[in-house]
Design an enzyme around this catalytic site. Structure first.
Site, PDB file in Angstrom:
ATOM      1  N   TRP A 103      43.908  -7.034  10.322  1.00  0.00           N
ATOM      2  CA  TRP A 103      42.813  -8.118  10.235  1.00  0.00           C
ATOM      3  C   TRP A 103      43.455  -9.334  10.663  1.00  0.00           C
ATOM      4  O   TRP A 103      42.845 -10.158  11.468  1.00  0.00           O
ATOM      5  CB  TRP A 103      42.259  -8.234   8.900  1.00  0.00           C
ATOM      6  CG  TRP A 103      41.252  -7.205   8.589  1.00  0.00           C
ATOM      7  CD1 TRP A 103      41.449  -6.197   7.413  1.00  0.00           C
ATOM      8  CD2 TRP A 103      40.008  -6.948   9.005  1.00  0.00           C
ATOM      9  NE1 TRP A 103      40.389  -5.421   7.582  1.00  0.00           N
ATOM     10  CE2 TRP A 103      39.595  -5.723   8.563  1.00  0.00           C
ATOM     11  CE3 TRP A 103      39.311  -7.530   9.968  1.00  0.00           C
ATOM     12  CZ2 TRP A 103      38.411  -5.155   8.944  1.00  0.00           C
ATOM     13  CZ3 TRP A 103      38.093  -6.706  10.497  1.00  0.00           C
ATOM     14  CH2 TRP A 103      37.531  -5.669   9.815  1.00  0.00           C
ATOM     15  N   ASP A 172      41.794 -15.733   4.747  1.00  0.00           N
ATOM     16  CA  ASP A 172      40.768 -14.992   5.062  1.00  0.00           C
ATOM     17  C   ASP A 172      40.987 -14.017   3.917  1.00  0.00           C
ATOM     18  O   ASP A 172      41.920 -13.145   3.527  1.00  0.00           O
ATOM     19  CB  ASP A 172      40.920 -13.910   6.042  1.00  0.00           C
ATOM     20  CG  ASP A 172      40.039 -12.845   6.071  1.00  0.00           C
ATOM     21  OD1 ASP A 172      39.163 -12.754   5.064  1.00  0.00           O
ATOM     22  OD2 ASP A 172      40.446 -11.931   7.029  1.00  0.00           O
ATOM     23  N   LYS A 196      32.924  -6.985   0.339  1.00  0.00           N
ATOM     24  CA  LYS A 196      34.180  -6.205  -0.514  1.00  0.00           C
ATOM     25  C   LYS A 196      33.867  -6.670  -1.933  1.00  0.00           C
ATOM     26  O   LYS A 196      33.810  -5.762  -2.952  1.00  0.00           O
ATOM     27  CB  LYS A 196      35.289  -6.591   0.154  1.00  0.00           C
ATOM     28  CG  LYS A 196      35.714  -5.642   1.474  1.00  0.00           C
ATOM     29  CD  LYS A 196      35.626  -6.379   2.666  1.00  0.00           C
ATOM     30  CE  LYS A 196      35.796  -5.315   3.686  1.00  0.00           C
ATOM     31  NZ  LYS A 196      35.993  -6.234   5.027  1.00  0.00           N
TER      32      LYS A 196
HETATM   33  C1  LIG Z   1      36.280  -6.668   6.231  1.00  0.00           C
HETATM   34  C2  LIG Z   1      37.423  -7.461   6.577  1.00  0.00           C
HETATM   35  C3  LIG Z   1      37.096  -8.448   7.667  1.00  0.00           C
HETATM   36  C4  LIG Z   1      35.705  -8.392   8.632  1.00  0.00           C
HETATM   37  O1  LIG Z   1      34.728  -8.882   8.083  1.00  0.00           O
HETATM   38  P1  LIG Z   1      33.239  -8.574   8.579  1.00  0.00           P
HETATM   39  O2  LIG Z   1      32.354  -9.301   7.536  1.00  0.00           O
HETATM   40  O3  LIG Z   1      32.948  -7.182   8.882  1.00  0.00           O
HETATM   41  O4  LIG Z   1      33.321  -9.294   9.644  1.00  0.00           O
HETATM   42  C5  LIG Z   1      38.022  -9.524   7.848  1.00  0.00           C
HETATM   43  N1  LIG Z   1      39.079  -9.746   7.104  1.00  0.00           N
HETATM   44  C6  LIG Z   1      39.337  -8.800   6.246  1.00  0.00           C
HETATM   45  C7  LIG Z   1      40.618  -8.896   5.423  1.00  0.00           C
HETATM   46  C8  LIG Z   1      38.605  -7.565   5.774  1.00  0.00           C
HETATM   47  O5  LIG Z   1      38.685  -7.115   5.106  1.00  0.00           O
END
Ligand SMILES: *Cc1c(COP(=O)(O)O)cnc(C)c1O
Length: 361
Positions: A103, A172, A196
């Protein structure tokens, strides 16, 4: 009701059953409107209450200071990979990133479209199995960016890094949002896709310190400025109403359980249960992450061969333990145990893993 399984998918992921039931109950007639939340105007009084409550609850549960704005946006965390440099860039100043895995890599790729990116630390030397320590962040950068939890690798920051005062720390937190108590003041910006740990896919939360809203260049498209959404309380255009409504229900549920301190306690307990099985297995289960960087949310491990892993995933499925296959890019196995995964679900998984080892070692 048909059976519910234990869902270990990495995202979209399991949601609390009481939340799903409440949504079901209210689906056809939301608060006496005779309409579904899916159908009512985003400008209606009824929706406005939901919208405000979602932000209020998040503010209360996370202890978000009053000089921060909460934005509910679309486009996923992946859109924030470019909205971050777009909104925070300062001409001539580089941006600093910590490279911790899949990521982080995607975030770095997007930032490079806007200017110079410096990788201030990386764990690539050991296949992203740890979070770098004692990082010396520069004070001459527009911002510093980290990935709170690498969902694929299964590593998580245990202690937030220190950055120079004037440098905003951007994180993030898609896969470790509200998994533990944090001090929001340490961050300039926090962003997270909801699917998540917070709610369904379709909405992304951005928590941004107000003074950072004014850096954005004037010629930026309106929808891509955080400022636009901050000024209109995320109602500049049609908001993802139903997704926000579900997040609101999840937050209410968490509050009822005892807030984020309760989630943290439960998350630490759940993660320990599985890591203990791995550590006691005499190498039958091999944890991917180094111990000091282990994720509370995504537990990654390997068995001796891909065939044995496939067998394990298969047999788990027969016991209603779903979604244990590792990410397609890295293989292996992964148990995602977000806030909504019950202790009971984790203990069922642990029993299964012990049994599987006995039969297959
Ligand atoms: C799932 C995830 C993303 C991507 O998220 P989207 O909503 O699918 O764009 C980005 N960063 C992390 C750490 C993730 O787990």
């Amino acid at each position: 009701m048909k059976k519910r399984v234990y869902n270990f998918y990495a995202g979209p992921a399991t949601l609390p059953l009481p939340v799903l039931k409440k949504a079901q109950e209210e689906l056809l007639d939301f608060h006496g409107t005779g309409m579904s939340v899916l159908e009512i105007s985003h400008r209606s009084k009824e929706y406005d209450e939901v919208h405000k409550k979602a932000s209020e609850l998040l503010k209360e549960l996370m202890g978000i200071p009053s000089n921060y704005k909460i934005l509910w946006l679309q486009g996923g965390a992946s859109t924030q990979f470019f909205m971050t440099p777009l909104n925070l860039q300062i001409n001539g100043k580089p941006m600093e990133y910590v490279h911790t895995g899949a990521w982080a890599k995607k975030a770095i790729k997007e930032a490079k479209l806007y200017g110079e990116v410096k990788i201030v630390a990386s764990s690539e030397d050991e296949k992203f199995t740890y979070i770098p320590k004692n990082i010396q962040f520069s004070d001459k950068v527009a911002y510093a960016h980290i990935t709170g939890n690498e969902t694929i690798g299964g590593i998580e920051w245990q202690e937030w890094p220190k950055v120079p005062n004037q440098v905003p720390l951007v994180c993030d937190m898609s896969s470790n949002f509200i998994d533990k108590v944090i001090d929001v003041k340490k961050f300039g910006v926090i962003y997270a896709g909801a699917q998540k740990n917070l709610g369904p896919a379709g909405v992304t939360v951005v928590i941004v310190r107000e003074d950072l809203l004014n850096r954005v260049p004037e010629n930026t498209p309106t929808m891509l400025k955080w400022k636009t959404h901050a000024e209109k309380d995320s109602l500049y255009n049609t908001s993802p109403c139903f997704a926000i409504y579900l997040c609101e229900l999840v937050l209410e549920h968490i509050k009822m359980l005892g807030g984020i301190p309760f989630m943290e306690k439960q998350n630490r307990k759940k993660a320990k249960m599985i890591y203990d099985i791995i550590d006691k297995s005499n190498g039958f289960y091999k944890g991917v992450a180094k111990k000091e960087s282990r994720s509370l949310m995504n537990i990654t491990f390997n068995l001796a061969t891909p065939e044995l892993e496939a067998k394990c995933v298969d047999e788990a499925k027969k016991k209603d333990l779903i979604g244990l296959k590792g990410h397609r890019d890295v293989g292996g196995m992964r148990a995602s145990i977000y806030n909504a995964m019950s202790v009971e679900g984790v203990s069922t998984l642990c029993e299964f893993l012990e049994e599987f080892q006995e039969k297959n070692q």
